[in-house]
Design an enzyme around this catalytic site. Structure first.
Site, short mmCIF file in Angstrom:
data_model
loop_
_atom_site.label_atom_id
_atom_site.label_comp_id
_atom_site.label_asym_id
_atom_site.label_seq_id
_atom_site.Cartn_x
_atom_site.Cartn_y
_atom_site.Cartn_z
N ARG A 53 0.82 -1.21 0.00
CA ARG A 53 0.00 0.00 0.00
C ARG A 53 0.85 1.26 0.00
O ARG A 53 0.37 2.32 -0.40
CB ARG A 53 -0.99 -0.02 1.17
CG ARG A 53 -2.00 -1.16 1.01
CD ARG A 53 -3.11 -1.16 2.01
NE ARG A 53 -2.66 -1.22 3.38
CZ ARG A 53 -3.48 -1.21 4.43
NH1 ARG A 53 -4.80 -1.15 4.26
NH2 ARG A 53 -3.01 -1.26 5.65
N GLU A 65 5.16 -7.81 13.34
CA GLU A 65 4.43 -8.20 14.53
C GLU A 65 3.84 -9.59 14.39
O GLU A 65 3.45 -10.21 15.37
CB GLU A 65 3.36 -7.17 14.90
CG GLU A 65 2.32 -6.90 13.85
CD GLU A 65 2.69 -5.79 12.87
OE1 GLU A 65 1.76 -5.24 12.27
OE2 GLU A 65 3.88 -5.50 12.69
#
Length: 171
Positions: free
Chosen positions: A58, A95
Protein backbone atom coordinates in the site's frame (compact mmCIF):
# COMPACT_ATOMS: atom_id res chain seq x y z
CA UNK A 1 -10.66 16.89 6.21
CA UNK A 2 -11.08 14.21 8.87
CA UNK A 3 -9.94 10.98 7.19
CA UNK A 4 -10.58 8.60 10.11
CA UNK A 5 -14.14 7.71 9.00
CA UNK A 6 -12.69 6.36 5.74
CA UNK A 7 -10.61 3.73 7.56
CA UNK A 8 -12.37 0.39 8.17
CA UNK A 9 -11.18 -1.97 10.94
CA UNK A 10 -11.02 -5.66 10.07
CA UNK A 11 -10.40 -8.04 12.98
CA UNK A 12 -8.13 -11.08 12.73
CA UNK A 13 -6.61 -10.23 9.34
CA UNK A 14 -4.20 -11.35 7.92
CA UNK A 15 -3.83 -13.61 10.98
CA UNK A 16 -5.79 -14.12 14.20
CA UNK A 17 -5.09 -11.35 16.69
CA UNK A 18 -4.10 -8.76 14.07
CA UNK A 19 -6.34 -5.73 13.55
CA UNK A 20 -6.13 -4.67 9.89
CA UNK A 21 -6.75 -1.11 8.75
CA UNK A 22 -8.68 -1.33 5.47
CA UNK A 23 -7.96 1.74 3.37
CA UNK A 24 -10.14 0.85 0.39
CA UNK A 25 -12.98 3.20 1.46
CA UNK A 26 -10.47 6.09 1.52
CA UNK A 27 -8.98 5.09 -1.84
CA UNK A 28 -12.45 4.83 -3.35
CA UNK A 29 -13.36 8.41 -2.46
CA UNK A 30 -11.57 10.85 -4.78
CA UNK A 31 -11.76 13.77 -2.37
CA UNK A 32 -10.58 11.77 0.66
CA UNK A 33 -7.74 10.17 -1.30
CA UNK A 34 -6.54 13.51 -2.69
CA UNK A 35 -6.71 15.08 0.76
CA UNK A 36 -4.80 12.17 2.31
CA UNK A 37 -1.96 12.74 -0.16
CA UNK A 38 -1.91 16.48 0.52
CA UNK A 39 -1.80 15.90 4.28
CA UNK A 40 0.93 13.29 3.80
CA UNK A 41 3.27 15.53 1.81
CA UNK A 42 2.51 18.95 3.35
CA UNK A 43 5.35 18.83 5.93
CA UNK A 44 7.86 17.87 3.23
CA UNK A 45 7.03 20.43 0.50
CA UNK A 46 10.17 22.48 1.20
CA UNK A 47 12.47 19.48 1.76
CA UNK A 48 13.86 19.29 -1.79
CA UNK A 49 13.01 15.60 -2.13
CA UNK A 50 14.78 13.81 -5.01
CA UNK A 51 12.61 10.71 -4.79
CA UNK A 52 10.09 8.88 -2.70
CA UNK A 53 10.51 5.27 -1.67
CA UNK A 54 7.22 3.49 -1.19
CA UNK A 55 7.05 0.25 0.75
CA UNK A 56 5.12 -2.69 -0.70
CA UNK A 57 2.26 -2.83 -1.11
CA UNK A 58 0.00 0.00 0.00
CA UNK A 59 3.01 2.29 0.29
CA UNK A 60 3.14 2.09 -3.52
CA UNK A 61 -0.28 3.69 -3.80
CA UNK A 62 0.44 6.54 -1.42
CA UNK A 63 4.10 6.89 -2.43
CA UNK A 64 3.45 7.16 -6.16
CA UNK A 65 0.71 9.75 -5.63
CA UNK A 66 2.97 11.65 -3.20
CA UNK A 67 5.80 11.62 -5.75
CA UNK A 68 3.48 13.20 -8.30
CA UNK A 69 2.46 15.81 -5.72
CA UNK A 70 6.09 16.68 -4.93
CA UNK A 71 7.28 16.49 -8.55
CA UNK A 72 9.88 13.82 -7.89
CA UNK A 73 10.58 10.22 -8.83
CA UNK A 74 9.29 7.07 -7.17
CA UNK A 75 11.28 3.99 -6.12
CA UNK A 76 9.49 0.81 -5.02
CA UNK A 77 10.73 -1.26 -2.09
CA UNK A 78 9.46 -4.76 -2.73
CA UNK A 79 9.22 -8.18 -1.19
CA UNK A 80 11.77 -10.79 -2.35
CA UNK A 81 11.91 -11.90 -5.96
CA UNK A 82 9.67 -9.17 -7.40
CA UNK A 83 12.31 -6.90 -8.96
CA UNK A 84 13.97 -7.87 -12.27
CA UNK A 85 17.43 -6.30 -11.90
CA UNK A 86 20.19 -6.64 -9.27
CA UNK A 87 18.94 -5.79 -5.77
CA UNK A 88 20.06 -5.00 -2.26
CA UNK A 89 17.95 -6.31 0.60
CA UNK A 90 17.33 -6.29 4.34
CA UNK A 91 15.50 -8.81 6.54
CA UNK A 92 13.21 -7.61 9.33
CA UNK A 93 10.67 -8.77 11.92
CA UNK A 94 6.95 -8.04 11.72
CA UNK A 95 4.43 -8.20 14.53
CA UNK A 96 3.22 -11.46 12.96
CA UNK A 97 6.37 -12.97 11.38
CA UNK A 98 9.36 -11.85 9.35
CA UNK A 99 9.98 -10.53 5.86
CA UNK A 100 12.54 -8.97 3.55
CA UNK A 101 12.59 -5.73 1.57
CA UNK A 102 14.51 -5.30 -1.67
CA UNK A 103 15.21 -2.46 -4.05
CA UNK A 104 17.27 -2.17 -7.20
CA UNK A 105 20.95 -1.52 -6.59
CA UNK A 106 20.89 1.45 -8.98
CA UNK A 107 17.50 2.87 -7.92
CA UNK A 108 18.95 5.64 -5.76
CA UNK A 109 22.14 7.57 -6.31
CA UNK A 110 24.33 8.11 -3.24
CA UNK A 111 23.42 11.37 -1.53
CA UNK A 112 19.89 11.47 -2.95
CA UNK A 113 17.34 13.10 -0.65
CA UNK A 114 14.69 10.45 -0.07
CA UNK A 115 11.30 10.52 1.62
CA UNK A 116 9.95 7.18 2.86
CA UNK A 117 6.21 6.63 2.47
CA UNK A 118 4.08 3.81 3.84
CA UNK A 119 0.50 3.25 4.86
CA UNK A 120 0.64 2.19 8.53
CA UNK A 121 3.21 2.48 11.31
CA UNK A 122 2.67 -0.41 13.71
CA UNK A 123 5.72 -1.77 15.56
CA UNK A 124 8.14 0.14 13.33
CA UNK A 125 9.95 -2.91 11.95
CA UNK A 126 9.13 -2.31 8.30
CA UNK A 127 9.98 1.39 8.45
CA UNK A 128 13.27 0.68 10.24
CA UNK A 129 14.16 -1.92 7.62
CA UNK A 130 13.37 0.51 4.80
CA UNK A 131 15.58 3.15 6.41
CA UNK A 132 18.40 0.61 6.79
CA UNK A 133 18.08 -0.24 3.09
CA UNK A 134 18.35 3.46 2.19
CA UNK A 135 21.41 3.77 4.44
CA UNK A 136 23.05 0.93 2.48
CA UNK A 137 22.27 2.78 -0.75
CA UNK A 138 23.91 5.96 0.57
CA UNK A 139 20.70 8.01 0.55
CA UNK A 140 19.94 10.97 2.79
CA UNK A 141 16.62 10.30 4.49
CA UNK A 142 14.67 13.57 4.78
CA UNK A 143 11.77 11.99 6.65
CA UNK A 144 9.00 9.44 6.65
CA UNK A 145 5.33 9.96 5.94
CA UNK A 146 2.63 7.52 6.99
CA UNK A 147 -1.10 7.61 6.63
CA UNK A 148 -1.79 5.92 9.99
CA UNK A 149 0.21 5.53 13.19
CA UNK A 150 -1.03 2.90 15.65
CA UNK A 151 0.00 4.60 18.89
CA UNK A 152 -0.41 1.58 21.18
CA UNK A 153 2.29 -0.35 19.28
CA UNK A 154 4.87 2.42 19.85
CA UNK A 155 6.53 2.06 16.44
CA UNK A 156 7.67 5.69 16.56
CA UNK A 157 10.17 4.74 19.28
CA UNK A 158 12.11 2.70 16.70
CA UNK A 159 12.56 5.74 14.42
CA UNK A 160 16.12 6.58 15.50
CA UNK A 161 16.64 9.30 12.91
CA UNK A 162 17.30 13.00 12.88
CA UNK A 163 14.51 13.36 10.33
CA UNK A 164 10.79 14.00 10.86
CA UNK A 165 8.28 11.18 11.13
CA UNK A 166 4.84 12.42 10.09
CA UNK A 167 1.59 10.51 10.47
CA UNK A 168 -1.65 11.88 9.04
CA UNK A 169 -3.87 9.89 11.43
CA UNK A 170 -2.91 8.74 14.93
CA UNK A 171 -5.08 5.95 16.31
Amino acid sequence: MNLAPYIRDIADFPKPGIGFKDLTPLLGDARAFADSIEQLIAPFRESKVDCICGIEARGFIFGAAAATGLGCGFVPMRKPGKLPAATISVDYALEYGSDRLEMHVDAIRPGARVLLIDDVLATGGTLSAAAALLDRAGAEIVGAGLLIELLALQGRSRWQRNAPLHAVIAI
